[in-house]
Design a protein around this motif. Structure first.
Motif, PDB file in Angstrom:
ATOM      1  N   THR A  61     -28.619  18.706   0.512  1.00 45.96           N
ATOM      2  CA  THR A  61     -28.870  18.802  -0.913  1.00 45.96           C
ATOM      3  C   THR A  61     -28.675  17.431  -1.549  1.00 45.96           C
ATOM      4  O   THR A  61     -28.462  16.439  -0.844  1.00 45.96           O
ATOM      5  N   ALA A 115     -31.354  22.688  -0.046  1.00 43.41           N
ATOM      6  CA  ALA A 115     -31.105  23.211  -1.383  1.00 43.41           C
ATOM      7  C   ALA A 115     -31.577  22.156  -2.367  1.00 43.41           C
ATOM      8  O   ALA A 115     -30.862  21.179  -2.640  1.00 43.41           O
ATOM      9  N   ASN A 117     -31.949  20.712  -5.550  1.00 43.88           N
ATOM     10  CA  ASN A 117     -31.335  20.830  -6.868  1.00 43.88           C
ATOM     11  C   ASN A 117     -32.160  20.189  -7.979  1.00 43.88           C
ATOM     12  O   ASN A 117     -31.845  20.338  -9.158  1.00 43.88           O
ATOM     13  N   ILE A 135     -34.443  26.462  -0.417  1.00 48.07           N
ATOM     14  CA  ILE A 135     -34.027  27.097  -1.662  1.00 48.07           C
ATOM     15  C   ILE A 135     -34.165  26.048  -2.758  1.00 48.07           C
ATOM     16  O   ILE A 135     -33.816  24.882  -2.563  1.00 48.07           O
ATOM     17  N   ALA A 136     -34.664  26.458  -3.914  1.00 49.62           N
ATOM     18  CA  ALA A 136     -34.869  25.495  -4.992  1.00 49.62           C
ATOM     19  C   ALA A 136     -34.250  25.982  -6.292  1.00 49.62           C
ATOM     20  O   ALA A 136     -34.292  27.174  -6.609  1.00 49.62           O
ATOM     21  N   SER A 137     -33.702  25.051  -7.022  1.00 57.50           N
ATOM     22  CA  SER A 137     -33.318  25.312  -8.396  1.00 57.50           C
ATOM     23  C   SER A 137     -34.578  25.514  -9.231  1.00 57.50           C
ATOM     24  O   SER A 137     -35.632  24.925  -8.952  1.00 57.50           O
ATOM     25  N   VAL A 192     -33.674  29.919  -7.522  1.00 57.22           N
ATOM     26  CA  VAL A 192     -32.497  30.449  -8.215  1.00 57.22           C
ATOM     27  C   VAL A 192     -32.224  29.604  -9.449  1.00 57.22           C
ATOM     28  O   VAL A 192     -32.749  28.499  -9.597  1.00 57.22           O
ATOM     29  N   PRO A 194     -30.237  27.033 -11.786  1.00 59.90           N
ATOM     30  CA  PRO A 194     -29.550  25.803 -11.367  1.00 59.90           C
ATOM     31  C   PRO A 194     -28.079  26.002 -11.019  1.00 59.90           C
ATOM     32  O   PRO A 194     -27.598  25.468 -10.010  1.00 59.90           O
ATOM     33  N   GLU A 196     -26.681  28.576  -9.921  1.00 59.99           N
ATOM     34  CA  GLU A 196     -26.513  29.487  -8.791  1.00 59.99           C
ATOM     35  C   GLU A 196     -26.843  28.830  -7.451  1.00 59.99           C
ATOM     36  O   GLU A 196     -26.600  29.422  -6.396  1.00 59.99           O
ATOM     37  N   LEU A 197     -27.411  27.616  -7.497  1.00 53.94           N
ATOM     38  CA  LEU A 197     -27.888  27.000  -6.257  1.00 53.94           C
ATOM     39  C   LEU A 197     -26.781  26.751  -5.239  1.00 53.94           C
ATOM     40  O   LEU A 197     -26.951  27.096  -4.060  1.00 53.94           O
ATOM     41  N   ALA A 201     -26.922  28.471  -1.542  1.00 52.85           N
ATOM     42  CA  ALA A 201     -26.988  27.687  -0.311  1.00 52.85           C
ATOM     43  C   ALA A 201     -25.834  28.050   0.617  1.00 52.85           C
ATOM     44  O   ALA A 201     -26.022  28.191   1.834  1.00 52.85           O
TER      45      ALA A 201
END
Length: 253
Positions: A61, A115, A117, A135-137, A192, A194, A196-197, A201
């Motif tokens: 990240t 992740a 961010n 996974i992305a913000s 998700v 921001p 919650e990232l 992750a």
């Protein structure tokens, strides 16, 4: 090594918990762009991770508001001028170091989770495409402006991640995708909020860490072998991988 108040902060942060290693790109004032120091440190960290028998998952990240804005522009300008010292490129082959980082992510024998961010642009987009799960913000954006500057950019890994149609469109237009659109075309697996990232992750890392040891390493190896193989060869390789996994886990299916 102890640091003093005058020491610069480390460009790469590392934390490990229960076999899940989290690496954080830490040049927030430069949107985590890859200069020589960060790229080399990341390569070293990935080499150490690949040799660690206790490692189960890698999470990558960024610090601040960006995941990775690509290669450091000032360093890249020196590279284009033929000055390869202290640039994010190999001084022997002149290859950009982010390509070596991508190879390391693709071959790391554990799941790689990114992740994102914030923005993942250029070389940062290639790092994203080299991951196994993304996974992305909701604040993240994704783009590859290189073609508009006469460079090929992310042609290889972006095409691999989203297919030739989407990759061609993104290169031709230089468009920047928001997180929802990136999910729609398969560039991102999950979006998700921001705040919650980090938890998302961590939860994903813990879930993937529960996979049978070595199973995903076999899958990643097989994935690379069959990617462009004829179907009959791919099926043969898959069957051999199945038998190897069967032996690895004591006869369990």
């Amino acid at each position: 090594m102890e640091t003093t108040p005058h020491d610069p902060p480390p460009v790469l942060l590392s934390a490990c918990d229960a076999g899940v290693l989290t690496l954080t790109l830490n040049r927030p004032d430069h949107r985590n762009a890859l200069d020589h120091v960060l790229a080399r440190r990341l390569l070293d960290a990935l080499a150490e991770a690949a040799a660690d028998p206790t490692l189960k998952v890698l999470v990558l990240t960024g610090a601040g508001t960006a995941f990775c804005a690509g290669d450091d522009l000032a360093a890249t300008a020196r590279w284009r001028a033929g000055e390869y010292a202290d640039t994010p490129a190999d001084p022997r082959t002149h290859e950009h170091l982010y390509l070596s980082v991508c190879r390391s992510l693709l071959t790391l024998p554990v799941p790689v989770v990114i992740a994102a961010n914030g923005p993942a642009i250029g070389a940062g987009l290639s790092l994203l495409c080299a991951a196994d799960h993304r996974i992305a913000s909701r604040d993240a954006v994704f783009g590859t402006p290189a073609l508009r500057h006469g460079h090929l950019g992310d042609a290889a890994l972006l095409t691999r991640a989203v297919g030739p149609t989407h990759a061609t469109r993104l290169h031709l237009t230089g468009a920047t995708l928001d997180a929802e659109e990136a999910t729609r075309i398969g560039l991102v697996d999950r979006v998700v909020a921001p705040d919650e990232l980090p938890a998302a992750a961590a939860a994903t890392g813990a879930e993937l860490a529960a996979l049978p040891p070595g199973a995903f390493a076999l899958f990643k190896r097989l994935r690379e072998q069959v990617l462009h193989a004829p179907t009959d060869v791919a099926l043969l390789l898959q069957d051999r991988g199945h038998h190897e996994s069967h032996r690895l886990h004591g006869g369990r299916p």
